[in-house]
Write an enzyme that holds these catalytic residues in place. Structure first.
Site, PDB file in Angstrom:
ATOM      1  N   ALA A  79      -4.223   4.060  -9.459  1.00 26.01           N
ATOM      2  CA  ALA A  79      -4.527   5.391  -8.936  1.00 26.01           C
ATOM      3  C   ALA A  79      -6.020   5.580  -8.704  1.00 26.01           C
ATOM      4  O   ALA A  79      -6.447   6.138  -7.683  1.00 26.01           O
ATOM      5  CB  ALA A  79      -4.002   6.460  -9.896  1.00 26.01           C
ATOM      6  N   LYS A  80      -6.845   5.106  -9.633  1.00 22.82           N
ATOM      7  CA  LYS A  80      -8.298   5.245  -9.481  1.00 22.82           C
ATOM      8  C   LYS A  80      -8.803   4.410  -8.313  1.00 22.82           C
ATOM      9  O   LYS A  80      -9.671   4.851  -7.543  1.00 22.82           O
ATOM     10  CB  LYS A  80      -8.990   4.818 -10.777  1.00 22.82           C
ATOM     11  CG  LYS A  80     -10.522   4.850 -10.724  1.00 22.82           C
ATOM     12  CD  LYS A  80     -11.044   6.229 -10.366  1.00 22.82           C
ATOM     13  CE  LYS A  80     -12.530   6.386 -10.632  1.00 22.82           C
ATOM     14  NZ  LYS A  80     -13.371   5.349 -10.036  1.00 22.82           N
ATOM     15  N   LEU A  81      -8.265   3.206  -8.140  1.00 21.75           N
ATOM     16  CA  LEU A  81      -8.662   2.371  -7.006  1.00 21.75           C
ATOM     17  C   LEU A  81      -8.294   3.040  -5.680  1.00 21.75           C
ATOM     18  O   LEU A  81      -9.069   3.011  -4.717  1.00 21.75           O
ATOM     19  CB  LEU A  81      -8.007   0.997  -7.101  1.00 21.75           C
ATOM     20  CG  LEU A  81      -8.599   0.023  -8.124  1.00 21.75           C
ATOM     21  CD1 LEU A  81      -7.700  -1.195  -8.270  1.00 21.75           C
ATOM     22  CD2 LEU A  81     -10.008  -0.404  -7.734  1.00 21.75           C
TER      23      LEU A  81
END
Length: 295
Positions: free
Chosen positions: A167-169
């Site tokens: 999700a962060k990527l």
């Protein structure tokens, strides 16, 4: 007094591998919160350091705050952690690497939680990071007090340890894409005689608005390259996403162009800090600078 987390016993000692620009403020916050923290870092740092074997053998939770996926893959799999330990990875790493390491740890009774950090050193120091978290519920519960001490939000993405990293990527992927899309749009507007600052204000609340325009257009217009993150690390994250897309056979056409532009910026400027250097490269190619008069 030890902090009791979950049902597997108290977290009395926290081991931290990596006390650099992000790790050091986290260590200070956890120490101030009353945790017993042991640090290992191969470089001189501003806190006492301990041998790696001492840190890993004593830790109830072992935290890694390393530069990237390559460092995690090189260091973590060989660590000798006690059964019942939780490995908490705060690196913005490769979720596939995290999954492979987590599998090996699980066979030895070691849990894994990956909590990719949104924010930089000031947010780490203030305890206002946004965390994207993946891991089994019992493991996440056990490390919850550590996460709470350094964050303003904990976004739970699922049971897979790498879910939060994915999700962060993806969030970073969209940010990188917006940075170059906004730059191209403002250059186009400027070529038609519009002041970039006035155009930016006009776009606020329009169909073309974005978090990038709201939060970072000021830095773009001021010539601030946002030097809290290395350009080489930007490319590294984009390349991880490209490989993930290839493995899953899903389209990556638009974002491959974003990756290519960042690779070109890396070739032009080198592995220096600057998240907006791809945007700067576009300005150079246009013969324009948002900080100067029209060319």
């Amino acid at each position: 007094m030890p902090r009791t987390c979950g049902t597997v016993g108290p977290v009395t000692r926290v081991g931290v591998l990596g006390a650099g620009r992000m790790g050091l403020p986290l260590v200070r916050r956890w120490t101030a919160a009353g945790f017993d923290v042991l640090v290992h870092d191969p470089a001189p740092v501003d806190v006492p350091v301990h041998p790696l074997a001492e840190v890993t053998s004593a830790a109830d939770v072992l935290v890694t705050v390393l530069p990237g996926a390559a460092e995690v893959a090189a260091v973590v799999p060989g660590l000798d952690l006690r059964p019942g330990t939780v490995w908490l990875d705060l690196t913005s790493g490769d979720p596939r690497t995290t999954g492979r390491i987590a599998q090996g740890f699980a066979s030895r009774g070691v849990g894994t939680v990956a909590a990719a950090m949104g924010g930089g050193p000031p947010e780490a120091a203030d305890g206002t990071l946004d965390l994207f978290v993946g891991g089994a519920s019992a493991d996440v519960e056990r490390v919850a007090p550590l996460l709470a001490a350094v964050s303003r939000s904990v976004r739970r993405l699922g049971e897979a340890p790498g879910a939060g990293q994915t999700a962060k990527l993806v969030a970073n992927l969209l940010w990188f894409a917006q940075s170059v899309a906004v730059t191209e749009a403002l250059l186009l507007g400027r070529s038609a005689g519009l002041d970039p600052a006035v155009l930016t204000q006009a776009l606020a609340g329009s169909a073309g608005d974005s978090a990038f325009l709201q939060r970072h257009a000021g830095a773009l217009l001021a010539g601030d390259h946002l030097t809290t993150f290395g350009l080489d690390r930007c490319v590294e994250e984009l390349e991880v996403l490209e490989r993930m897309a290839q493995d899953a056979a899903v389209p990556f056409d638009l974002h491959r162009g974003v990756l290519d532009l960042h690779r070109q910026a890396l070739a032009e400027f080198g592995p220096v800090p600057g998240e907006l250097l791809a945007a700067h490269l576009l300005q150079l190619r246009a013969g324009e600078s948002f900080t100067g008069p029209r060319g």
